[in-house]
Design a protein around this motif. Structure first.
Motif, PDB file in Angstrom:
ATOM      1  N   VAL A 192       0.926  -1.191  -0.194  1.00 20.10           N
ATOM      2  CA  VAL A 192       0.047  -0.086  -0.064  1.00 20.10           C
ATOM      3  C   VAL A 192       0.908   1.289   0.025  1.00 20.10           C
ATOM      4  O   VAL A 192       1.897   1.168   0.599  1.00 20.10           O
ATOM      5  CB  VAL A 192      -0.762  -0.085   1.041  1.00 20.10           C
ATOM      6  CG1 VAL A 192      -1.396   1.429   1.518  1.00 20.10           C
ATOM      7  CG2 VAL A 192      -1.880  -1.108   1.257  1.00 20.10           C
ATOM      8  N   GLU A 193       0.370   2.330  -0.699  1.00 26.48           N
ATOM      9  CA  GLU A 193       1.168   3.451  -0.609  1.00 26.48           C
ATOM     10  C   GLU A 193       0.621   4.399   0.488  1.00 26.48           C
ATOM     11  O   GLU A 193      -0.612   4.596   0.540  1.00 26.48           O
ATOM     12  CB  GLU A 193       1.037   4.332  -1.933  1.00 26.48           C
ATOM     13  CG  GLU A 193       1.630   5.754  -1.773  1.00 26.48           C
ATOM     14  CD  GLU A 193       1.335   6.796  -3.048  1.00 26.48           C
ATOM     15  OE1 GLU A 193       2.233   7.906  -3.124  1.00 26.48           O
ATOM     16  OE2 GLU A 193       0.274   6.383  -3.870  1.00 26.48           O
ATOM     17  N   LEU A 194       1.284   4.683   1.461  1.00 25.43           N
ATOM     18  CA  LEU A 194       1.238   5.232   2.626  1.00 25.43           C
ATOM     19  C   LEU A 194       1.557   6.723   2.791  1.00 25.43           C
ATOM     20  O   LEU A 194       2.876   6.528   2.717  1.00 25.43           O
ATOM     21  CB  LEU A 194       1.334   4.280   3.811  1.00 25.43           C
ATOM     22  CG  LEU A 194       1.003   5.180   5.369  1.00 25.43           C
ATOM     23  CD1 LEU A 194      -0.576   5.137   5.865  1.00 25.43           C
ATOM     24  CD2 LEU A 194       1.437   4.074   6.458  1.00 25.43           C
ATOM     25  N   VAL A 195       0.789   7.637   2.763  1.00 20.95           N
ATOM     26  CA  VAL A 195       1.478   9.123   2.837  1.00 20.95           C
ATOM     27  C   VAL A 195       0.979   9.760   4.139  1.00 20.95           C
ATOM     28  O   VAL A 195      -0.187   9.844   4.780  1.00 20.95           O
ATOM     29  CB  VAL A 195       0.743   9.906   1.615  1.00 20.95           C
ATOM     30  CG1 VAL A 195       1.196  11.273   1.672  1.00 20.95           C
ATOM     31  CG2 VAL A 195       0.604   9.423   0.330  1.00 20.95           C
ATOM     32  N   LEU A 196       1.889  10.085   4.715  1.00 20.34           N
ATOM     33  CA  LEU A 196       1.616  10.813   5.994  1.00 20.34           C
ATOM     34  C   LEU A 196       1.742  12.297   5.896  1.00 20.34           C
ATOM     35  O   LEU A 196       2.552  12.990   5.373  1.00 20.34           O
ATOM     36  CB  LEU A 196       3.024  10.780   6.882  1.00 20.34           C
ATOM     37  CG  LEU A 196       3.230  11.578   8.395  1.00 20.34           C
ATOM     38  CD1 LEU A 196       2.144  10.948   9.132  1.00 20.34           C
ATOM     39  CD2 LEU A 196       4.582  11.320   8.853  1.00 20.34           C
ATOM     40  N   GLU A 278      -0.831  20.068   0.949  1.00 22.65           N
ATOM     41  CA  GLU A 278      -0.544  19.761  -0.376  1.00 22.65           C
ATOM     42  C   GLU A 278      -1.179  18.438  -0.900  1.00 22.65           C
ATOM     43  O   GLU A 278      -1.722  18.239  -1.772  1.00 22.65           O
ATOM     44  CB  GLU A 278       0.989  19.478  -0.780  1.00 22.65           C
ATOM     45  CG  GLU A 278       1.936  21.056  -0.730  1.00 22.65           C
ATOM     46  CD  GLU A 278       3.278  20.587  -0.923  1.00 22.65           C
ATOM     47  OE1 GLU A 278       3.563  19.563  -1.299  1.00 22.65           O
ATOM     48  OE2 GLU A 278       4.048  21.535  -0.533  1.00 22.65           O
ATOM     49  N   VAL A 279      -0.993  17.353  -0.225  1.00 21.79           N
ATOM     50  CA  VAL A 279      -1.726  16.168  -0.184  1.00 21.79           C
ATOM     51  C   VAL A 279      -3.161  16.328  -0.495  1.00 21.79           C
ATOM     52  O   VAL A 279      -3.919  15.708  -1.213  1.00 21.79           O
ATOM     53  CB  VAL A 279      -1.414  15.139   1.019  1.00 21.79           C
ATOM     54  CG1 VAL A 279      -2.051  13.689   0.689  1.00 21.79           C
ATOM     55  CG2 VAL A 279       0.052  15.185   1.193  1.00 21.79           C
ATOM     56  N   MET A 280      -3.803  16.943   0.493  1.00 22.50           N
ATOM     57  CA  MET A 280      -5.424  17.120   0.465  1.00 22.50           C
ATOM     58  C   MET A 280      -5.820  17.735  -0.790  1.00 22.50           C
ATOM     59  O   MET A 280      -6.866  17.270  -1.376  1.00 22.50           O
ATOM     60  CB  MET A 280      -5.741  17.816   1.894  1.00 22.50           C
ATOM     61  CG  MET A 280      -5.633  16.882   3.085  1.00 22.50           C
ATOM     62  SD  MET A 280      -6.351  15.079   2.818  1.00 22.50           S
ATOM     63  CE  MET A 280      -8.112  15.520   2.627  1.00 22.50           C
TER      64      MET A 280
END
Length: 383
Positions: A192-196, A278-280
């Protein structure tokens, strides 16, 4: 008279965060829309509530079209709570505050030494069970300072004391940690790609670490802070013996200290750290919405120094400025001079306190006051 710079057919994008304690991001968008339409009845408005990874992140994802999923998990003190995550097309948005946030504690109760992130691990498991291939893990607003040990335990890690017994929950228990075993971690985590996603880049321990900087907000006394800092340093050392030098590197990496050190636990799982806003913005589909807009309205409860360091309005303004779009902001209170706003890419800010000087009234009647403020924006920019 209209400000120069926005002419022709207007399309407004409202991309604001919550006004903490007063209005959710969705409510902010609704009130601003109502106010704008009083001033400019025909204006086209698109609402994209935003969040920076902290509390409100799941709600923002749901408002953008994600499906809300609910699951029973352990709260910070071990009692069961109903927590939500969001899912769309194999991407899950998981908000640790849903399980392990300060809002999950009884009113007036703090538990800086014993609050656990176990429920956050259960939320990640639920996202895996739902088929998520990418997990955006928003961290912030936590009640915990356990270095993510509770979360890792829920995912299959084992932390034991010298007698071979599981260490007690919370950061305090990590002082007795003798062995750490990560071999039982859920194998699905590897694929899984996990982004903190976080708006803080603190390391795990030390003067800028999780206990020193954020412990007091969670009720930690100076003695508690010292105890937690020593316990987390010991925890990192034991993990270094278990998984090698990577653990020591993770402990000093940006974001390791996020949400009481849960960032460290996420980095151990192979997460990639990115600024939450940025992620959101990527996840919520901000770029195409921005392209359609002629004016962007962002904001949050308090526009202050912290805003400039990775909070939602700064991220929205930076992206909008890069696209050549005009940005104004709404807020409860304004503590930034015009020159700082300008540097951040915000043309002008409209605080509620301009319409209602009484701060208590601003909090209590934030909705109607925000409508009046938005009407002023409509008069200034949409005519």
């Amino acid at each position: 008279m209209a400000d120069a710079g926005v002419i022709g057919a207007h399309r407004v994008l409202i991309a604001a965060d919550k006004f903490k304690g007063s209005l959710t991001a969705v409510q902010v968008a609704e009130r601003v829309t109502a106010g704008l339409r009083r001033a400019a009845p025909g204006v086209a408005v698109e609402a994209l509530p935003v969040a920076d990874g902290g509390d409100g992140t799941v709600d923002a994802a749901v408002a953008a079209g994600f499906e809300r999923r609910e699951v029973r998990v352990a709260g910070p003190l071990g009692h069961e709570v109903t927590a939500a995550f969001a899912l769309r097309d194999g991407t899950a948005v998981v908000e640790m505050a849903e399980a392990s946030g300060l809002q999950r504690l009884p009113a007036g109760v703090f538990a800086p030494l014993t609050a656990s992130t176990y429920g956050s691990g259960e939320l990640l498991l639920a996202a895996l069970d739902a088929g998520a291939r990418t997990i955006v893990f928003g961290v912030g607003g936590s009640a915990t300072t356990d270095g993510g040990a509770g979360m890792l335990s829920a995912l299959g890690a084992r932390f034991r004391d010298a007698e071979g017994e599981p260490v007690t929950p919370g950061g305090e228990g990590l002082a007795a940690l003798a062995t750490a075993d990560l071999s039982g971690l859920d194998p699905r985590l590897a694929s899984v790609e996990l982004v903190l996603a976080s708006d803080v880049d603190n390391p795990l321990t030390g003067p800028k670490g999780a206990p020193a900087v954020y412990g007091p907000q969670k009720g930690a006394s100076p003695d508690d802070v010292a105890e937690l800092d020593a316990a987390l340093a010991h925890y990192a050392k034991v993990l270094e013996e278990t998984v090698g030098p990577a653990a020591a590197e993770h402990a000093v990496s940006p974001g390791a200290g996020a949400a009481g050190g849960i960032g460290f636990g996420a980095l151990l799982l192979g997460a990639r750290f990115r600024p939450g806003i940025e992620v959101m913005l990527d996840v919520l589909g901000f770029a195409p919405a921005l392209e359609r807009a002629t004016l962007v309205i962002t904001g949050e409860g308090s526009l202050d120094e912290q805003t400039l360091h990775g909070k939602a309005p700064a991220g929205v303004a930076a992206a909008a400025r890069a696209a050549g779009k005009e940005v104004v902001a709404v807020c409860g209170r304004l503590a930034l001079p015009p020159v700082e706003l300008g540097r951040a890419g915000i043309r002008r800010a409209y605080p509620l306190t301009d319409a209602e000087p009484d701060l208590a009234k601003c909090v209590a009647d934030a909705g109607p006051i925000l409508e009046r403020v938005a009407e002023a924006i409509g008069r200034d920019f949409l005519h």
